[in-house]
Motif scaffolding. Structure first.
Motif, PDB file in Angstrom:
ATOM      1  N   GLY A 178      59.685  65.873   4.491  1.00 48.89           N
ATOM      2  CA  GLY A 178      59.026  66.980   3.807  1.00 48.89           C
ATOM      3  C   GLY A 178      57.532  66.779   3.690  1.00 48.89           C
ATOM      4  N   ASP A 179      57.091  65.536   3.884  1.00 50.71           N
ATOM      5  CA  ASP A 179      55.672  65.221   3.792  1.00 50.71           C
ATOM      6  C   ASP A 179      55.324  64.156   4.843  1.00 50.71           C
ATOM      7  OD1 ASP A 179      53.097  65.440   2.729  1.00 50.71           O
ATOM      8  OD2 ASP A 179      53.414  63.759   1.365  1.00 50.71           O
ATOM      9  N   ARG A 180      55.881  64.345   6.050  1.00 50.33           N
ATOM     10  CA  ARG A 180      55.670  63.372   7.117  1.00 50.33           C
ATOM     11  C   ARG A 180      54.518  63.796   8.018  1.00 50.33           C
ATOM     12  NH1 ARG A 180      61.177  62.481  10.256  1.00 50.33           N
ATOM     13  NH2 ARG A 180      61.083  64.728  10.348  1.00 50.33           N
ATOM     14  N   SER A 181      53.829  62.793   8.552  1.00 48.40           N
ATOM     15  CA  SER A 181      52.831  63.005   9.599  1.00 48.40           C
ATOM     16  C   SER A 181      53.424  62.442  10.878  1.00 48.40           C
ATOM     17  CB  SER A 181      51.532  62.272   9.268  1.00 48.40           C
ATOM     18  OG  SER A 181      50.962  62.787   8.104  1.00 48.40           O
ATOM     19  N   PHE A 182      53.303  63.181  11.963  1.00 49.62           N
ATOM     20  CA  PHE A 182      53.892  62.793  13.243  1.00 49.62           C
ATOM     21  C   PHE A 182      52.820  62.235  14.172  1.00 49.62           C
ATOM     22  CE2 PHE A 182      57.000  65.452  11.384  1.00 49.62           C
ATOM     23  CZ  PHE A 182      58.222  65.054  11.913  1.00 49.62           C
ATOM     24  N   TYR A 183      53.151  61.134  14.825  1.00 45.84           N
ATOM     25  CA  TYR A 183      52.232  60.467  15.737  1.00 45.84           C
ATOM     26  C   TYR A 183      52.917  60.167  17.060  1.00 45.84           C
ATOM     27  CZ  TYR A 183      49.224  59.454  11.731  1.00 45.84           C
ATOM     28  OH  TYR A 183      48.401  59.559  10.639  1.00 45.84           O
ATOM     29  N   LEU A 184      52.121  60.118  18.112  1.00 47.80           N
ATOM     30  CA  LEU A 184      52.531  59.526  19.375  1.00 47.80           C
ATOM     31  C   LEU A 184      51.637  58.317  19.557  1.00 47.80           C
ATOM     32  CD1 LEU A 184      52.995  62.582  21.767  1.00 47.80           C
ATOM     33  CD2 LEU A 184      54.687  61.428  20.356  1.00 47.80           C
ATOM     34  N   GLN A 185      52.239  57.238  20.019  1.00 46.69           N
ATOM     35  CA  GLN A 185      51.494  55.997  20.147  1.00 46.69           C
ATOM     36  C   GLN A 185      51.754  55.395  21.527  1.00 46.69           C
ATOM     37  OE1 GLN A 185      52.501  52.446  17.622  1.00 46.69           O
ATOM     38  NE2 GLN A 185      50.595  53.079  16.608  1.00 46.69           N
ATOM     39  N   ALA A 203      68.231  77.997   8.340  1.00 47.56           N
ATOM     40  CA  ALA A 203      67.781  76.862   9.150  1.00 47.56           C
ATOM     41  C   ALA A 203      66.434  76.289   8.717  1.00 47.56           C
ATOM     42  CB  ALA A 203      67.762  77.200  10.623  1.00 47.56           C
ATOM     43  N   GLU A 204      65.865  76.786   7.631  1.00 47.11           N
ATOM     44  CA  GLU A 204      64.641  76.192   7.091  1.00 47.11           C
ATOM     45  C   GLU A 204      65.017  74.886   6.403  1.00 47.11           C
ATOM     46  OE1 GLU A 204      61.353  77.219   7.244  1.00 47.11           O
ATOM     47  OE2 GLU A 204      62.127  78.663   8.695  1.00 47.11           O
ATOM     48  N   PRO A 205      64.091  73.942   6.299  1.00 48.35           N
ATOM     49  CA  PRO A 205      64.430  72.666   5.665  1.00 48.35           C
ATOM     50  C   PRO A 205      64.739  72.816   4.179  1.00 48.35           C
ATOM     51  CG  PRO A 205      62.203  72.631   6.606  1.00 48.35           C
ATOM     52  CD  PRO A 205      62.747  73.985   6.827  1.00 48.35           C
ATOM     53  N   LEU A 206      65.747  72.072   3.737  1.00 49.39           N
ATOM     54  CA  LEU A 206      66.114  72.061   2.325  1.00 49.39           C
ATOM     55  C   LEU A 206      65.289  71.000   1.611  1.00 49.39           C
ATOM     56  CD1 LEU A 206      69.995  72.247   2.637  1.00 49.39           C
ATOM     57  CD2 LEU A 206      68.479  74.033   1.804  1.00 49.39           C
ATOM     58  N   ASP A 207      64.623  71.392   0.539  1.00 54.43           N
ATOM     59  CA  ASP A 207      63.829  70.466  -0.261  1.00 54.43           C
ATOM     60  C   ASP A 207      64.702  69.872  -1.353  1.00 54.43           C
ATOM     61  OD1 ASP A 207      61.355  70.826   1.023  1.00 54.43           O
ATOM     62  OD2 ASP A 207      61.032  72.700  -0.076  1.00 54.43           O
TER      63      ASP A 207
END
Length: 192
Positions: free
Chosen positions: A23-30, A166-170
């Motif tokens: 719900g509060d993630r940052s996505f990275y490619l490394q 299909a929205e994310p459940l908090d």
């Protein structure tokens, strides 16, 4: 200022990962090769689309060049380790490019930095001096498959989807758009 293109021809590692709680993630490619590590920030949807497109490209390459090209990743190529730290974002991804390099039998992934100017398609997968900074990674078909598999797991590891919209459940609750904000009242409890 001249454009910087970070090229990884034989990466030791190319993975998708996250930092933060669902719900509060940052996505990275490394990408990592020898002592060099580059991390780029992107949106969850971009990770999902990249995984889908790599899988589709591997299928197409397999049809055209033979089934051995789209091989499954070996046990050594599956990577479940966390992102390397310190995590320093090189840039935020705006445009993504994907291709097949027949000379090296590699999937080529190119990630371009967000730019205020409109991106000319000719700068994607090209070494021109003009354009946004880029990360270009060459992956064997099995490494590309391993990347796509991990990326799909990373994307799906977030919050569970609502069965209706299909929205994310908090954890705090969810106002479902399919219910239009309406909650059915129980007439028995209202009469009491």
């Amino acid at each position: 200022m001249s454009r910087v293109i970070h090229v990884f021809r034989q990466p030791d590692r190319f993975v998708a990962g996250t930092v933060g709680e669902p719900g509060d993630r940052s996505f990275y490619l490394q990408a990592m090769e020898s002592a060099r590590t580059i991390s780029v920030l992107l949106e969850k949807q971009q990770v999902s689309v990249l995984a889908e497109r790599i899988t589709a490209l591997l299928g197409e390459v397999g049809k055209r060049f033979g089934s051995d090209v789209a091989a499954e990743p070996s046990a050594g190529e599956s990577d479940s380790d966390p992102l390397a730290v310190p995590l320093e974002e090189e840039f935020r991804v705006g445009t993504m490019g994907l291709g097949w390099d027949a000379d090296s039998s590699s999937i080529v992934v190119e990630l371009l930095a967000v730019s205020e100017e409109e991106i000319d398609e000719s700068v994607v997968l090209d070494d021109t001096d003009e354009g946004p900074d880029a990360l270009r990674v060459f992956l064997s078909p099995s490494a590309a498959r391993a990347f796509a598999d991990r990326a799909e797991k990373v994307v799906s590891a977030g919050r569970a989807p609502c069965p209706l919209c299909a929205e994310p459940l908090d954890p705090e609750g969810h106002v479902c758009v399919r219910l239009n904000g309406y909650h059915e009242r129980n007439p028995v409890t209202e009469a009491e």
